[in-house]
Write a protein that holds these residues in place. Structure first.
Motif, PDB file in Angstrom:
ATOM      1  N   LEU D 161     113.858  41.204  27.840  1.00 22.82           N
ATOM      2  CA  LEU D 161     115.263  41.039  28.221  1.00 22.82           C
ATOM      3  C   LEU D 161     115.408  40.006  29.329  1.00 22.82           C
ATOM      4  CD1 LEU D 161     116.354  44.798  28.163  1.00 22.82           C
ATOM      5  CD2 LEU D 161     116.616  43.064  26.369  1.00 22.82           C
ATOM      6  N   ILE D 162     114.486  40.044  30.275  1.00 20.40           N
ATOM      7  CA  ILE D 162     114.543  39.055  31.355  1.00 20.40           C
ATOM      8  C   ILE D 162     114.136  37.694  30.822  1.00 20.40           C
ATOM      9  CG2 ILE D 162     113.455  38.392  33.535  1.00 20.40           C
ATOM     10  CD1 ILE D 162     113.537  41.299  34.349  1.00 20.40           C
ATOM     11  N   ALA D 163     113.132  37.689  29.982  1.00 26.22           N
ATOM     12  CA  ALA D 163     112.692  36.405  29.416  1.00 26.22           C
ATOM     13  C   ALA D 163     113.826  35.718  28.661  1.00 26.22           C
ATOM     14  CB  ALA D 163     111.501  36.624  28.492  1.00 26.22           C
ATOM     15  N   ALA D 164     114.622  36.524  27.977  1.00 29.07           N
ATOM     16  CA  ALA D 164     115.701  35.960  27.171  1.00 29.07           C
ATOM     17  C   ALA D 164     116.986  35.761  27.965  1.00 29.07           C
ATOM     18  CB  ALA D 164     115.978  36.876  25.976  1.00 29.07           C
ATOM     19  N   GLY D 165     116.981  36.176  29.228  1.00 31.16           N
ATOM     20  CA  GLY D 165     118.215  36.095  30.004  1.00 31.16           C
ATOM     21  C   GLY D 165     119.293  37.049  29.515  1.00 31.16           C
ATOM     22  N   ALA D 166     118.884  38.116  28.848  1.00 33.02           N
ATOM     23  CA  ALA D 166     119.875  39.044  28.276  1.00 33.02           C
ATOM     24  C   ALA D 166     120.440  40.019  29.300  1.00 33.02           C
ATOM     25  CB  ALA D 166     119.244  39.812  27.112  1.00 33.02           C
ATOM     26  N   ILE D 167     119.787  40.136  30.446  1.00 29.66           N
ATOM     27  CA  ILE D 167     120.277  41.058  31.479  1.00 29.66           C
ATOM     28  C   ILE D 167     120.173  40.394  32.848  1.00 29.66           C
ATOM     29  CG2 ILE D 167     119.641  43.138  30.183  1.00 29.66           C
ATOM     30  CD1 ILE D 167     117.168  43.375  32.003  1.00 29.66           C
ATOM     31  N   ASP D 168     120.908  40.971  33.776  1.00 28.75           N
ATOM     32  CA  ASP D 168     120.896  40.477  35.156  1.00 28.75           C
ATOM     33  C   ASP D 168     119.652  41.023  35.859  1.00 28.75           C
ATOM     34  OD1 ASP D 168     121.230  40.026  37.867  1.00 28.75           O
ATOM     35  OD2 ASP D 168     123.345  40.589  37.882  1.00 28.75           O
ATOM     36  N   PRO D 169     118.713  40.180  36.247  1.00 31.02           N
ATOM     37  CA  PRO D 169     117.462  40.681  36.822  1.00 31.02           C
ATOM     38  C   PRO D 169     117.636  41.341  38.192  1.00 31.02           C
ATOM     39  CG  PRO D 169     117.506  38.273  36.863  1.00 31.02           C
ATOM     40  CD  PRO D 169     118.707  38.717  36.090  1.00 31.02           C
ATOM     41  N   ASP D 170     118.762  41.141  38.828  1.00 29.93           N
ATOM     42  CA  ASP D 170     118.970  41.748  40.145  1.00 29.93           C
ATOM     43  C   ASP D 170     119.588  43.144  40.069  1.00 29.93           C
ATOM     44  OD1 ASP D 170     117.899  39.604  41.530  1.00 29.93           O
ATOM     45  OD2 ASP D 170     119.814  38.523  41.491  1.00 29.93           O
ATOM     46  N   GLU D 171     119.959  43.569  38.877  1.00 29.83           N
ATOM     47  CA  GLU D 171     120.672  44.845  38.758  1.00 29.83           C
ATOM     48  C   GLU D 171     119.964  45.744  37.747  1.00 29.83           C
ATOM     49  OE1 GLU D 171     123.023  45.632  40.715  1.00 29.83           O
ATOM     50  OE2 GLU D 171     123.387  43.656  41.617  1.00 29.83           O
ATOM     51  N   ILE D 172     118.745  46.110  38.078  1.00 31.57           N
ATOM     52  CA  ILE D 172     117.971  46.956  37.169  1.00 31.57           C
ATOM     53  C   ILE D 172     117.568  48.232  37.894  1.00 31.57           C
ATOM     54  CG2 ILE D 172     115.834  47.156  35.847  1.00 31.57           C
ATOM     55  CD1 ILE D 172     115.876  44.075  35.574  1.00 31.57           C
ATOM     56  N   VAL D 173     117.948  49.348  37.315  1.00 27.28           N
ATOM     57  CA  VAL D 173     117.498  50.652  37.820  1.00 27.28           C
ATOM     58  C   VAL D 173     116.594  51.253  36.756  1.00 27.28           C
ATOM     59  CG1 VAL D 173     118.205  53.013  38.333  1.00 27.28           C
ATOM     60  CG2 VAL D 173     119.507  51.089  39.270  1.00 27.28           C
ATOM     61  N   LEU D 174     115.408  51.672  37.160  1.00 25.52           N
ATOM     62  CA  LEU D 174     114.482  52.295  36.222  1.00 25.52           C
ATOM     63  C   LEU D 174     114.134  53.682  36.736  1.00 25.52           C
ATOM     64  CD1 LEU D 174     112.959  51.523  33.580  1.00 25.52           C
ATOM     65  CD2 LEU D 174     110.975  51.054  35.022  1.00 25.52           C
ATOM     66  N   ASP D 175     114.651  54.695  36.042  1.00 24.25           N
ATOM     67  CA  ASP D 175     114.418  56.084  36.435  1.00 24.25           C
ATOM     68  C   ASP D 175     113.406  56.668  35.453  1.00 24.25           C
ATOM     69  OD1 ASP D 175     116.092  58.444  38.104  1.00 24.25           O
ATOM     70  OD2 ASP D 175     115.054  59.111  36.305  1.00 24.25           O
ATOM     71  N   LEU D 176     112.238  57.025  35.957  1.00 26.15           N
ATOM     72  CA  LEU D 176     111.113  57.366  35.083  1.00 26.15           C
ATOM     73  C   LEU D 176     110.662  58.814  35.282  1.00 26.15           C
ATOM     74  CD1 LEU D 176     108.258  54.995  34.260  1.00 26.15           C
ATOM     75  CD2 LEU D 176     107.666  57.246  35.137  1.00 26.15           C
TER      76      LEU D 176
END
Lengths: 342, 342, 342, 342
Positions: D161-176
């Motif tokens: 997603l980041i490689a393709a520019g499909a999402i904003d890389p500064d606004e990622i929350v990962l709840d694991l």
């Protein structure tokens, strides 16, 4: 003086939890237990862990003489509850544990639940049962609507922060993990032990969970403008417990101070020391809600985590807390049982 | 009047369970908590589920002024307990939860535990803490030895039957399943979640489990001649609970009537209706013991099944029940908490 | 050469387990999957863990062209199975996983299952599928009846001992603990996670469990006279696994030597070194059965403990082992998957 | 041709998982197993579920003749691994499962792990073992660094997603949410069954988990500028499994299409149909990773959820997949075992 209470829908988990709590309540007596599908059975047959108690047998709702009842708990399924409550005496004090009277706006109710409300005139009368924020209204209420267990968890974490302007209301992610008893005693394949044990998954993803109706209503009201959070519940292999992890925009210290101040005098909502985080195992079987605050590595971002027992503080404990207020009893009466660990 | 109690070994599971129970006891106050390895910490640090209680901080045993203490619970590890109790004031009333004073015969102690008893003079003084059978001795005892949790379960099932001659004492098989909290909070590989969850196994097979020392002592005493049962414990993936399945020779109806009569007036030991069998989930977190009796398809053979919570009725609840007697309090005080289900 | 197989009843746990095992079998191809209630769905919809496999969609039994099928697994519910198999082509090789063809005697069938058998002419033809003892008959059988999972466990432990006269056939107690998947994917309240997790209990107490029909048949046959064991199953909170603890009369060394000799050349039944005991976690997901022998403290009494995975060696793995024999394939083909731990 | 492999650190869970997988690998033979603390024991003593395999006994690393070894798996603890690998022959092909060679930058390593790297010259040589993105480098690598199990899960979701520019890389929350086996077989109080079962909690909150070093390195590299995600892991009461819920900014359909395209030809990474979400139970014991995408109710916000088994695809399965590439074997060899459900 002992107050006589009835429990409608006593054959479900929230009904059983009410009986567990009232069993050691010094000023309440269970005068009637109703469960239409199991009428005629004893409570000990339906819930053998309660067999030692001297309880009335299960009856149909129609068999109860409500003139003898000081307060009635309704632990019935959604939709059924509104129909039953509509037919109950209009002066009967009621704590409803279903979703039926949580939303004040008939349109919002219809949007989230899919049907026209059968007792919309009572929707306006009902007080939202989040005790710590509606205490005064609850004391004088006739009908109190117990909150969703997920909603309660999230609202304890978020409501004071939005009220104080401590966080950005448009940038809230709430990732919630709940145990399986929240789904009740219903026979569904995905609630079988063989399906659930050792696995976990998200459900109602994308903003479709009904408890969002409550979040929208309550957070928008306190913000004075529409607030829509992002909310994803997950089912984990445990019977009791809700753990909600909130990702908010705001200074961690301000968030911490706001929450600490909001709950400084509350007997059941505990803000942990800055940097500590809660666990469901430390509130299991109790009426406590633990909240922790941690600063993220990126400034201006804060993690708020809340934990409570969905059957107690998230449902039946909350109901009893509200009933205490409605009956002019000490608010904590019967509710200071210690968490059960391990 | 409030009685001041101390808990030595408060950082283990039985210590925490004592605090949980005493938290709502109307006539007991926790005046001191000792845990030498964690002295200086608060109880809430060691057991966060107890953080809401106003409790004294953990201290070393040496720091406690026992002149202020009405009764002392010892929840220390085996062997440590005898050394500590030996050094305590000789007029201090003590309920010991370890194995150290359960066996009256020093030779039997040495056989099962492998070491010479360090306080053998106290062994004679100690009263075996199976409340329902030693009630009078406990009332006037200075030192009560809490029973093994497995022993308690089996003795509730078997003792009245042997006393009444209702079963053949030479033909008893006791197959027991217990949860993991019975092993305590010790760091052992086989107690890790990843090792235990989803699996189960027998241990101490072939008559080597130490609780057999108690079975031998108690059942032989009541039979008036040596009795040796077959006993196999199993570890199952649950935190609390003991379920013991007994295979005995005797008429099922006679077995049932004997047990029913024995426990007719007991508040905590419940004999289920003939043919019903108990589950650990229906006694969890409570001081109840449930016993069921079923006839085998082969005449003269009977299955007796008992269930209790190892941390409550099998340990800390029993200790509190005995303490109530020693302090002339109502025996059930603080112990009528309902089981927690689900 | 690849053999084409069909699985009837593919929407249950034993059906899914068959697919899991056959997925890496080098000489079998799944040509048809039937599940009448879910016909039209893909297997990946019913069991998402199998979604990566190229499998035929679920169809009704009627839609299958059995002329293309080399062997048919029937994983249907009891009673349904006999009706379906009765209607299948008489030259179709079948491995049935239900209880319908385990008992050779129509009267015994009626006694344990309560109905007159609908295909009693096939009862005689069916071979009892305990591979290690019926290998020759299975190789040439048309219809093989998979054993009960409890029966398999107990028979592995007891059959060689009775055959050799190493134990007293009148004094056998078998106390069995099983995981919940043995009850299948059916919607029953007592199979819900909230009911089962953290609790355990006995069921079918007193010699009423249907698998006793198999024990009676098989052990009496090998003893040459009637044998009735005492048998109590318990449900424990785990998904897979059976652990059976047998209390027998006989010399421990003789018991050990008899079992060791009986299974010396068997690939799947492993007798542990004398004194070691098995755990379900060490056979999970595999086709192995582990057996341990321990001498009791009282001479002449011995404890034998067996463990296997109810869905694999106790059901679908056994079925595949038998199918391999029927198709002249190596007996272990596709079955040497390692146990999954942790 | 069979390749001889050695496993260093064979007494831990990832070591055992390697053996489980290699057990049915047609072109690999386990020639040496090392575990210094348990040298001299058989693998069956340390892991009884592996007792049926003909395996070499455990030895010390020093006892292995690496000239006979085609490839070496290092499943040692962090820090130990770098010291051991530094001393191994420089032409030995190695797949390391520890954290020691995941970070290419010595300063980043020191920041996250707190010590100066003992083999910093090898850091540059090591290839990051996320097979699907480093396939070419892995084929020709001498030293491959297995990824963190949490990192693998998140990177599968986010990297394309980041490689393709499909999402904003500064606004990622990962709840694991992860199972307990990820913490290994170490003796820690918080890993005991009695502490974990029926409870769950967050840990390493606020951006302090070491796997963030990998996220920062990999996501920044692909973005071409610094990327810092928000990441909170939670421990849930299950043995295996990771479920990661990602909250991203980007159009849901674009996110879905990007992920679908990225993994269209991958054998192990499966993008579920739009709107479906994964469960850990459907990948348990297998090398699959399932990814689901759901649009949030608020436009421009998307939820991405990934699931894998931390011991398989997150660790030992990944290691074997990389070893296959390094040995010019088919990439999926030995790895197409079906998930184990229930």
């Amino acid at each position: 003086m002992t107050h006589k209470v009835a429990i409608l829908g006593a054959s479900g988990y929230t009904g059983a939890e009410l009986v567990r709590l009232i069993a050691t309540h010094p000023a309440m007596e269970i005068a009637a237990l109703a469960a239409n599908s199991k009428a005629g059975q004893s409570m000990g047959q339906v819930f053998p862990h309660l067999r030692y108690l001297a309880l009335p047998d299960l009856v149909t709702i129609e068999e109860i003489n409500f003139a003898d009842i000081d307060l009635c708990f309704c632990a019935l399924p959604h939709k059924t509850s509104q129909e039953v409550i509509k037919a109950l005496p209009r002066d009967l004090r009621i704590v409803d544990l279903s979703a039926d009277f949580r939303l004040r706006d008939p349109a919002a109710y219809q949007k989230w639940y899919g049907n026209v409300h059968a007792a919309s005139e009572l929707q306006k009368e009902a007080v939202y049962g989040l005790t710590e924020f509606y205490r005064e209204e609850i004391i004088s209420a006739r009908l109190v609507a117990g909150t969703g267990c997920n909603s309660a968890t999230g609202l304890y974490m978020l409501r004071p922060l939005i009220a104080a302007g401590a966080i950005d209301p448009d940038e809230i992610v709430l990732d919630l993990k709940c145990g399986v008893s929240g789904a009740g005693r219903s026979l569904k394949e995905n609630l079988l032990h063989a399906e659930l044990s050792e696995g976990y998954h998200a459900y109602s993803v994308g903003g479709t969970h009904r408890h969002l109706g409550e979040f929208d209503q309550e957070l928008s009201a306190v913000a004075g403008r529409p607030v829509e959070i992002q909310f994803t519940p997950h089912l984990v292999p445990a019977n009791r417990g809700i753990l909600a992890t909130g990702y908010v925009r705001g200074d961690a210290r301000a968030v911490y101070d706001t929450l600490s101040a909001a709950y400084a005098d509350e007997p059941f909502v505990v803000v942990l020391p800055m940097g500590e985080t809660p666990s469901t195992r430390h509130v299991r079987g109790s009426n406590f809600c633990h909240i922790g605050v941690v600063a993220d590595r990126r400034a201006g971002r804060t993690i708020v985590i809340g934990a409570l027992d969905n059957l107690t503080k998230g449902s039946s404990g909350q109901a009893l807390q509200n009933a205490n207020l409605m009956l002019s009893l000490p608010e904590t009466e019967g509710l200071l049982l210690a968490p059960v660990f391990p």
